[in-house]
Design an enzyme around this catalytic site. Structure first.
Site, PDB file in Angstrom:
ATOM      1  N   GLY A  65       0.830  -1.199   0.000  1.00 12.08           N
ATOM      2  CA  GLY A  65       0.000   0.000   0.000  1.00 12.08           C
ATOM      3  C   GLY A  65       0.866   1.252   0.000  1.00 12.08           C
ATOM      4  N   SER A  66       2.000   1.171   0.677  1.00  9.14           N
ATOM      5  CA  SER A  66       2.921   2.316   0.711  1.00  9.14           C
ATOM      6  C   SER A  66       3.448   2.604  -0.691  1.00  9.14           C
ATOM      7  CB  SER A  66       4.090   2.027   1.657  1.00  9.14           C
ATOM      8  OG  SER A  66       3.603   1.710   2.931  1.00  9.14           O
TER       9      SER A  66
ATOM     10  N   ASP B  73      -7.333   0.934   3.943  1.00  7.93           N
ATOM     11  CA  ASP B  73      -8.069   0.271   5.034  1.00  7.93           C
ATOM     12  C   ASP B  73      -9.538   0.078   4.687  1.00  7.93           C
ATOM     13  OD1 ASP B  73      -5.729   0.633   6.380  1.00  7.93           O
ATOM     14  OD2 ASP B  73      -6.440   2.232   7.684  1.00  7.93           O
TER      15      ASP B  73
ATOM     16  N   SER C 211      -4.186  -1.598   0.142  1.00  8.00           N
ATOM     17  CA  SER C 211      -3.111  -2.420   0.721  1.00  8.00           C
ATOM     18  C   SER C 211      -3.632  -3.839   0.926  1.00  8.00           C
ATOM     19  CB  SER C 211      -2.672  -1.855   2.073  1.00  8.00           C
ATOM     20  OG  SER C 211      -1.897  -2.832   2.777  1.00  8.00           O
TER      21      SER C 211
ATOM     22  N   HIS D 203      -5.267  -6.476   6.328  1.00 12.49           N
ATOM     23  CA  HIS D 203      -6.286  -5.786   5.534  1.00 12.49           C
ATOM     24  C   HIS D 203      -7.378  -6.747   5.041  1.00 12.49           C
ATOM     25  CE1 HIS D 203      -4.085  -1.860   5.337  1.00 12.49           C
ATOM     26  NE2 HIS D 203      -3.229  -2.662   5.920  1.00 12.49           N
TER      27      HIS D 203
ATOM     28  N   ASN E 200      10.831  -0.100  -9.390  1.00  7.37           N
ATOM     29  CA  ASN E 200      10.230  -1.390  -9.697  1.00  7.37           C
ATOM     30  C   ASN E 200       9.411  -1.801  -8.480  1.00  7.37           C
ATOM     31  OD1 ASN E 200       9.396  -3.925 -10.231  1.00  7.37           O
ATOM     32  ND2 ASN E 200      11.429  -4.813 -10.461  1.00  7.37           N
TER      33      ASN E 200
HETATM   34  C1  LIG Z   1      -4.164   4.151   5.676  1.00  2.00           C
HETATM   35  C2  LIG Z   1      -2.961   3.333   5.283  1.00  2.00           C
HETATM   36  N1  LIG Z   1      -2.234   3.707   4.224  1.00  2.00           N
HETATM   37  C3  LIG Z   1      -1.154   3.010   3.839  1.00  2.00           C
HETATM   38  C4  LIG Z   1      -0.766   1.865   4.500  1.00  2.00           C
HETATM   39  C5  LIG Z   1       0.451   1.131   4.048  1.00  2.00           C
HETATM   40  O1  LIG Z   1       0.161  -0.128   3.495  1.00  2.00           O
HETATM   41  P1  LIG Z   1       1.299  -1.242   3.444  1.00  2.00           P
HETATM   42  O2  LIG Z   1       1.490  -1.769   4.826  1.00  2.00           O
HETATM   43  O3  LIG Z   1       0.744  -2.289   2.505  1.00  2.00           O
HETATM   44  O4  LIG Z   1       2.524  -0.601   2.902  1.00  2.00           O
HETATM   45  C6  LIG Z   1      -1.479   1.445   5.611  1.00  2.00           C
HETATM   46  C7  LIG Z   1      -1.050   0.253   6.349  1.00  2.00           C
HETATM   47  O5  LIG Z   1      -1.754  -0.393   7.077  1.00  2.00           O
HETATM   48  C8  LIG Z   1      -2.614   2.192   6.036  1.00  2.00           C
HETATM   49  O6  LIG Z   1      -3.338   1.838   7.106  1.00  2.00           O
END
Ligand SMILES: Cc1ncc(COP(=O)(O)O)c(C=O)c1O
Length: 442
Positions: A87-88, A194, A215, A220, A291
């Site tokens: 998600g990041s 979320d 994510s 999740h 990537n």
């Molecule tokens: C609102 C939100 N954005 C971004 C992320 C980041 O996702 P990831 O852990 O897959 O990088 C999270 C992680 O839980 C999140 O709660």
């Protein structure tokens, strides 16, 4: 049936047997079995899907990643979903896409992006990583979402975008947000990491903004281990985002595009200024990219999880309602979640804030629950401006962010994920009751 097919069938049958032996749910023992706030919910189908992908041994993003993208896009109702490795990463791709020199009105270094101070750090990190300036606004208590009333005071002549998150599955008031964005020509990125399956005004979150993200980390709604997705219905943004994800290259060949002609139909006829000969499209780089692709094994698991998504969402809603109703008698001490009449949240978790003036602190309650094997989590970064990594970034704040400070001090959440059965929910409510009873009686 040929020998390869027969071997595959034998392997699949063994996996199902293995799953039943090795992963069978164990009986719940109150106080001893850990009550997780979230976790992978799966059966033999996910194991079979992953092993089949390994037997095919494509490994990188291939046929399964493409199917996963198509099914996600159809489910949400957007034209394009791009699978990524978290998600990041999805947030990084989304913000970087809007900064592309190929986009008609790109975000420029120093431009301002309105975003809540209360949230997950990697909603904010890509703003900083792209040399943009976050303008932090406060959240509402109860929804923990960006307060639309804060947009007007946040506006300046450098404001170009709003990056918001649907906190714990509870949708932001998208009506006033989109009206404001349209009135001021702002881009909107929805972090729906979320909130898979949440609707606002009957419409899926992730379909309102220019871009949105998901994510698939195990906490999740569905999981691919690590994983995420970028969503958009704008073909031009989709093409830029794909390029940002895929090393910056221009080529959009799929896993089975004919290698001689490519998806563009003229793979070896592209031009590089200053070069006499035509150039291979696969090696034409038009973005400063990364990537961040998802592997086919991850996508295989994601496809199996998508089959279960409607049931997962129903279970999350059911669990939320039971916990919410069970905690309602303690509202004198606890601020429970609130949500808009237009919202149908696909809950990630149930947030609780200890009311200022209550005779106990968050630390008291959280340690009580954790000692009795009930997992808790803090509401992410609380007020991000106070986090060590973010204290020194260039930013603006609107007001003193009192609600974000209260979240930092007094908010936590418990799980509502489909792995919580009746016995666990009863145990959770009893444990809350045991803690609070002395304060009610006194
Ligand atoms: C609102 C939100 N954005 C971004 C992320 C980041 O996702 P990831 O852990 O897959 O990088 C999270 C992680 O839980 C999140 O709660």
């Amino acid at each position: 049936m040929n020998q390869v097919e027969q071997l595959r069938q034998e392997i699949t049958a063994k996996i199902a047997a293995y799953y039943r032996q090795a992963h069978a749910p164990r009986p719940f023992v109150p106080g001893e079995t850990r009550v997780h706030y979230a976790g992978r919910v799966y059966d033999e189908q996910e194991l079979i899907a992953a092993v089949e992908a390994v037997l095919d041994f494509w490994l990188t993003a291939g046929p399964r990643a493409e199917s996963f993208e198509q099914r996600l896009a159809e489910y949400i109702g957007v034209r394009r979903a791009l699978a990524v490795n978290s998600g990041s990463s999805a947030n990084l791709v989304a913000v970087t896409t809007l900064c592309s020199h190929r986009w008609e009105r790109p975000l420029e270094p120093g431009d301002e992006v309105i975003t809540p101070a209360m949230g997950f750090p990697t909603t904010v990190a890509p703003i900083v990583q792209n040399n943009l300036v976050p303008v932090f606004v406060d959240c509402q208590l109860g929804t923990y979402n960006l307060d639309p009333a804060q947009l007007e005071p946040a506006l300046s002549n450098r404001t170009r975008a709003i990056c918001l998150a649907h906190t714990l599955g509870n949708p932001v008031e998208m009506g006033p947000i989109m009206d404001f964005a349209r009135a001021h020509g702002l881009y909107v990125i929805e972090d729906a990491c979320d909130a898979l399956g949440t609707t606002y005004d009957g419409r899926m979150v992730g379909t309102f903004g220019d871009l949105a993200t998901l994510s698939f980390y195990p906490a999740h709604h569905i999981t691919t281990g690590e994983g995420g997705a970028v969503l958009t219905s704008d073909p031009h943004l989709a093409r830029i985002a794909r390029s940002v994800r895929d090393w910056g290259r221009d080529c959009w060949c799929s896993h089975d595009s004919p290698s001689s002609k490519g998806a563009c139909g003229h793979r070896f006829e592209w031009q590089i200024p200053g070069l006499d000969e035509p150039y291979d499209h696969r090696y034409l780089f038009v973005e400063i990219g990364y990537n961040l692709k998802m592997t086919d094994v991850q996508a295989a698991i994601g496809l199996a999880q998508l089959d279960k998504l409607p049931d997962f969402i129903a279970a999350r809603k059911r669990n939320f309602t039971r916990l919410y109703e069970g905690l309602k008698p303690y509202e004198e001490f606890l601020i429970l979640p609130t949500w808009s009449g237009r919202a149908d949240p696909s809950w990630f978790a149930l947030p609780i804030t200890i009311r200022p003036g209550a005779p106990f602190t968050r630390h008291n309650l959280v340690t009580w629950l954790e000692k009795r094997n009930i997992e808790t989590r803090l509401l992410f970064a609380g007020n991000i401006v106070r986090q060590p990594g973010y204290r020194h970034i260039e930013h603006r704040t609107v007001g003193d962010l009192p609600n974000s400070d209260l979240v930092l001090r007094s908010t936590f959440f418990v799980g509502v994920y489909p792995g919580l059965d009746n016995a666990r929910i009863v145990y959770m409510l009893e444990t809350f009751a045991d803690f609070i009873r002395p304060f009610v009686d006194s």
